[in-house]
Design a protein around this motif. Structure first.
Motif, PDB file in Angstrom:
ATOM      1  N   ALA A   4       1.196  -1.106  -0.152  1.00 30.47           N
ATOM      2  CA  ALA A   4       0.216   0.239  -0.031  1.00 30.47           C
ATOM      3  C   ALA A   4       0.800   1.016   0.281  1.00 30.47           C
ATOM      4  CB  ALA A   4      -0.728  -0.388   1.051  1.00 30.47           C
ATOM      5  N   ILE A   5       1.984   1.530   1.200  1.00 30.97           N
ATOM      6  CA  ILE A   5       2.914   2.508   0.907  1.00 30.97           C
ATOM      7  C   ILE A   5       3.101   2.705  -0.052  1.00 30.97           C
ATOM      8  CG2 ILE A   5       5.071   3.069   1.406  1.00 30.97           C
ATOM      9  CD1 ILE A   5       4.518   1.443   3.863  1.00 30.97           C
ATOM     10  N   VAL A   6       4.113   1.736  -1.053  1.00 28.70           N
ATOM     11  CA  VAL A   6       4.279   1.388  -2.680  1.00 28.70           C
ATOM     12  C   VAL A   6       3.191   2.647  -4.032  1.00 28.70           C
ATOM     13  CG1 VAL A   6       4.916  -0.310  -4.683  1.00 28.70           C
ATOM     14  CG2 VAL A   6       5.825  -0.425  -2.408  1.00 28.70           C
ATOM     15  N   ALA A   7       2.364   1.250  -3.582  1.00 32.22           N
ATOM     16  CA  ALA A   7       1.226   2.012  -4.897  1.00 32.22           C
ATOM     17  C   ALA A   7       0.447   3.899  -3.982  1.00 32.22           C
ATOM     18  CB  ALA A   7      -0.484   1.411  -4.175  1.00 32.22           C
ATOM     19  N   ARG A   8       1.034   3.913  -3.315  1.00 32.73           N
ATOM     20  CA  ARG A   8       0.692   5.321  -2.815  1.00 32.73           C
ATOM     21  C   ARG A   8       1.749   6.371  -3.458  1.00 32.73           C
ATOM     22  NH1 ARG A   8       1.140   9.302   3.047  1.00 32.73           N
ATOM     23  NH2 ARG A   8       1.895  11.270   1.809  1.00 32.73           N
ATOM     24  N   GLN A   9       2.612   5.612  -3.115  1.00 29.91           N
ATOM     25  CA  GLN A   9       4.108   6.271  -3.901  1.00 29.91           C
ATOM     26  C   GLN A   9       4.418   6.387  -5.528  1.00 29.91           C
ATOM     27  OE1 GLN A   9       7.267   8.853  -2.267  1.00 29.91           O
ATOM     28  NE2 GLN A   9       6.974   8.746  -4.875  1.00 29.91           N
ATOM     29  N   ILE A  10       3.346   5.788  -6.021  1.00 32.84           N
ATOM     30  CA  ILE A  10       3.469   5.050  -7.668  1.00 32.84           C
ATOM     31  C   ILE A  10       2.448   6.039  -7.977  1.00 32.84           C
ATOM     32  CG2 ILE A  10       3.154   3.820  -9.543  1.00 32.84           C
ATOM     33  CD1 ILE A  10       6.088   3.821  -8.325  1.00 32.84           C
ATOM     34  N   GLY A  11       0.882   6.338  -7.342  1.00 36.13           N
ATOM     35  CA  GLY A  11       0.017   7.167  -7.477  1.00 36.13           C
ATOM     36  C   GLY A  11       0.572   8.392  -7.789  1.00 36.13           C
ATOM     37  N   ALA A  12       1.120   8.675  -6.581  1.00 34.26           N
ATOM     38  CA  ALA A  12       1.576  10.726  -6.725  1.00 34.26           C
ATOM     39  C   ALA A  12       2.283  10.606  -7.335  1.00 34.26           C
ATOM     40  CB  ALA A  12       2.388  10.776  -5.176  1.00 34.26           C
ATOM     41  N   ASP A  13       3.123   9.889  -8.220  1.00 34.61           N
ATOM     42  CA  ASP A  13       4.378  10.086  -8.784  1.00 34.61           C
ATOM     43  C   ASP A  13       3.784  10.409 -10.511  1.00 34.61           C
ATOM     44  OD1 ASP A  13       6.684   9.892  -7.425  1.00 34.61           O
ATOM     45  OD2 ASP A  13       7.171   7.806  -8.090  1.00 34.61           O
ATOM     46  N   GLU A  14       2.368   9.205 -10.604  1.00 35.18           N
ATOM     47  CA  GLU A  14       2.147   9.630 -11.757  1.00 35.18           C
ATOM     48  C   GLU A  14       0.755  10.722 -12.739  1.00 35.18           C
ATOM     49  OE1 GLU A  14       0.052   5.594 -11.836  1.00 35.18           O
ATOM     50  OE2 GLU A  14       0.944   5.146 -13.531  1.00 35.18           O
ATOM     51  N   ARG A  15       0.442  10.996 -10.769  1.00 34.31           N
ATOM     52  CA  ARG A  15      -0.319  12.804 -11.217  1.00 34.31           C
ATOM     53  C   ARG A  15       1.100  13.659 -11.581  1.00 34.31           C
ATOM     54  NH1 ARG A  15      -2.083  10.334  -6.058  1.00 34.31           N
ATOM     55  NH2 ARG A  15      -1.064  12.156  -4.916  1.00 34.31           N
ATOM     56  N   ARG A  16       2.174  13.477 -10.665  1.00 30.96           N
ATOM     57  CA  ARG A  16       3.021  14.403 -11.134  1.00 30.96           C
ATOM     58  C   ARG A  16       3.898  14.542 -12.475  1.00 30.96           C
ATOM     59  NH1 ARG A  16       4.996  12.366  -4.634  1.00 30.96           N
ATOM     60  NH2 ARG A  16       2.689  13.809  -4.360  1.00 30.96           N
ATOM     61  N   GLY A  17       3.209  13.658 -12.996  1.00 24.75           N
ATOM     62  CA  GLY A  17       4.229  12.959 -14.845  1.00 24.75           C
ATOM     63  C   GLY A  17       5.348  12.293 -14.664  1.00 24.75           C
ATOM     64  N   PHE A  18       5.319  11.150 -13.849  1.00 24.40           N
ATOM     65  CA  PHE A  18       6.815  10.714 -13.417  1.00 24.40           C
ATOM     66  C   PHE A  18       6.046   9.449 -13.615  1.00 24.40           C
ATOM     67  CE2 PHE A  18       8.334  14.654 -10.348  1.00 24.40           C
ATOM     68  CZ  PHE A  18       9.094  14.745 -11.173  1.00 24.40           C
ATOM     69  N   PRO A  19       6.134   8.908 -15.025  1.00 26.39           N
ATOM     70  CA  PRO A  19       5.477   8.152 -15.297  1.00 26.39           C
ATOM     71  C   PRO A  19       6.857   6.540 -14.911  1.00 26.39           C
ATOM     72  CG  PRO A  19       6.532   8.856 -17.276  1.00 26.39           C
ATOM     73  CD  PRO A  19       6.751   9.810 -15.699  1.00 26.39           C
ATOM     74  N   VAL A  20       5.129   5.114 -14.650  1.00 31.59           N
ATOM     75  CA  VAL A  20       6.011   4.407 -14.603  1.00 31.59           C
ATOM     76  C   VAL A  20       5.594   3.215 -15.160  1.00 31.59           C
ATOM     77  CG1 VAL A  20       6.563   4.132 -11.924  1.00 31.59           C
ATOM     78  CG2 VAL A  20       4.206   3.405 -13.209  1.00 31.59           C
ATOM     79  N   HIS A  21       4.712   2.947 -16.608  1.00 32.25           N
ATOM     80  CA  HIS A  21       3.880   2.245 -17.282  1.00 32.25           C
ATOM     81  C   HIS A  21       4.877   2.866 -18.865  1.00 32.25           C
ATOM     82  CE1 HIS A  21       1.871   0.089 -14.370  1.00 32.25           C
ATOM     83  NE2 HIS A  21       1.686   1.722 -13.963  1.00 32.25           N
ATOM     84  N   PHE A  22       4.946   2.138 -20.064  1.00 31.98           N
ATOM     85  CA  PHE A  22       5.967   2.755 -21.369  1.00 31.98           C
ATOM     86  C   PHE A  22       5.337   1.862 -22.500  1.00 31.98           C
ATOM     87  CE2 PHE A  22       8.226   4.262 -17.318  1.00 31.98           C
ATOM     88  CZ  PHE A  22       8.947   5.327 -18.122  1.00 31.98           C
ATOM     89  N   GLY A  23       5.210   2.108 -23.324  1.00 29.03           N
ATOM     90  CA  GLY A  23       4.873   1.058 -24.444  1.00 29.03           C
ATOM     91  C   GLY A  23       5.774   0.717 -24.971  1.00 29.03           C
ATOM     92  N   SER A  24       7.180   1.023 -25.172  1.00 27.37           N
ATOM     93  CA  SER A  24       8.423   0.097 -25.317  1.00 27.37           C
ATOM     94  C   SER A  24       9.504  -0.062 -24.338  1.00 27.37           C
ATOM     95  CB  SER A  24       9.267   0.673 -26.773  1.00 27.37           C
ATOM     96  OG  SER A  24       9.954   1.578 -26.099  1.00 27.37           O
ATOM     97  N   ASP A  25       9.914  -1.581 -24.905  1.00 25.73           N
ATOM     98  CA  ASP A  25      11.693  -1.730 -23.674  1.00 25.73           C
ATOM     99  C   ASP A  25      12.613  -0.849 -23.424  1.00 25.73           C
ATOM    100  OD1 ASP A  25      10.404  -4.212 -22.966  1.00 25.73           O
ATOM    101  OD2 ASP A  25      11.882  -5.021 -23.800  1.00 25.73           O
ATOM    102  N   ALA A  26      12.681   0.600 -25.253  1.00 30.60           N
ATOM    103  CA  ALA A  26      13.448   1.340 -24.916  1.00 30.60           C
ATOM    104  C   ALA A  26      13.292   2.512 -23.945  1.00 30.60           C
ATOM    105  CB  ALA A  26      13.230   2.315 -26.479  1.00 30.60           C
TER     106      ALA A  26
END
Lengths: 117, 117, 117, 117
Positions: free
Chosen positions: C5-27
């Motif tokens: 849940a702590i990890v999920a809180r951080q990732i949610g905040a990052d995505e709102r701030r424009g620091f993505p974690v999901h990408f369309g390619s390995d590059a």
């Protein structure tokens, strides 16, 4: 200037300042290596932090960090600091960094010959 | 051998092998700096792992790691690898590592004068 | 609080701030991993620099650095920052850091059984 | 699983194995922090080395390294190892990593509000 002469200048200054490179036991030698490794990590961390700011500005128009040109003098200073720690670590290990680098370049010349164009 | 000549030998070899140091934009220059920083961290991590084993053996009689003397050649090789990454990073930044190191030594000579014995 | 849940809180905040974690390619995924690794190195470097100052004061009576007690809050903050980067790196890799840590602890339980007192 | 319970499991195992986290003096505490920092750098270095190979394959058709998918399990294992070192470092400092992370997230929530979309 001769690589080894630059190393010798640094080690001489360190010894005058109370940062020794010669020790009576492996335990003391290990402890100093560990301390200098911590110092090296600190310098590389400063380099990383500055480079991160450059990257944020390149990728994020809202971010007001330095350009690469603006950050370059600071980045270069951190590399110099890191090099000085390599001089210390090599000397504590009884090494000759100039000779070790040249030996590694010889090894790499063989290893990467197939990548050469 | 001259410090700058050693750097030049490495950069020449890198360019023949397809590891460039000259780029047309700050974005490309930044991306290569980041990649070389990752490489540098890898080398320093190998140094740290080997030094850790030495420390475990020194502190823990049950642990069968290398002595410092046994580990020294490996440790020195990692320092040479790390130095080669510093050469690359400095060159990509348009720096002159020899001059930057000597400038930093001059600064440190002033800064640490009070520590000298 | 639940690790994931702590990890999920951080990732949610990052995505709102424009620091993505999901990408369309390995590059793209690789490039973000590299950027976050640079950030992680920066935090660990700050930890190292602060710990270095503590060590200099412990070993050198002329040095006016912080005591370990004085430095501890700063050191702890750097560890928290480093942990947050581990959350990001793990998530970009499609990992579940809680599960990966518990799996590694199971492996270590086997591996180090002979060291247990 | 509760974050702090995971930390407690690791610290308990470490103490049984002879890797202490409680010390009688700041000098001993500092020396252990330094040793664990070296261990942490080793793990991050392994992560960096693996990620470097992925990047070389992505950028260089002649290079026969792992794809990101192939490397991901190894990369995730290194992150778990790194997290375990953070648990140790935090505990030696008398910290509560869960609380420190949550506090830092609160600070970041304020700091980065302007970046939120």
């Amino acid at each position: 200037m001769d690589f080894s002469a630059i190393v010798a200048r640094q080690i001489g200054a360190d010894e005058r300042r109370g940062f020794p490179v010669h020790f009576g036991s492996d335990a003391e030698r290990h402890d100093q290596l560990v301390r200098d490794l911590v110092g090296l990590i600190g310098e590389i961390g400063e380099f990383a932090n500055e480079l991160k700011k450059v990257g944020l500005r390149l990728n994020n128009p809202k971010y007001t960090g330095p350009s690469l040109g603006e950050a370059a003098p600071h980045l270069r200073e951190e590399l110099a600091d890191a090099a000085i720690y390599l001089f210390r670590l090599s000397t504590i290990l009884g090494g000759d960094l100039e000779r070790d680098i040249l030996s590694k370049m010889d090894i790499n010349d063989d290893r990467y010959r197939k990548l050469e164009r």
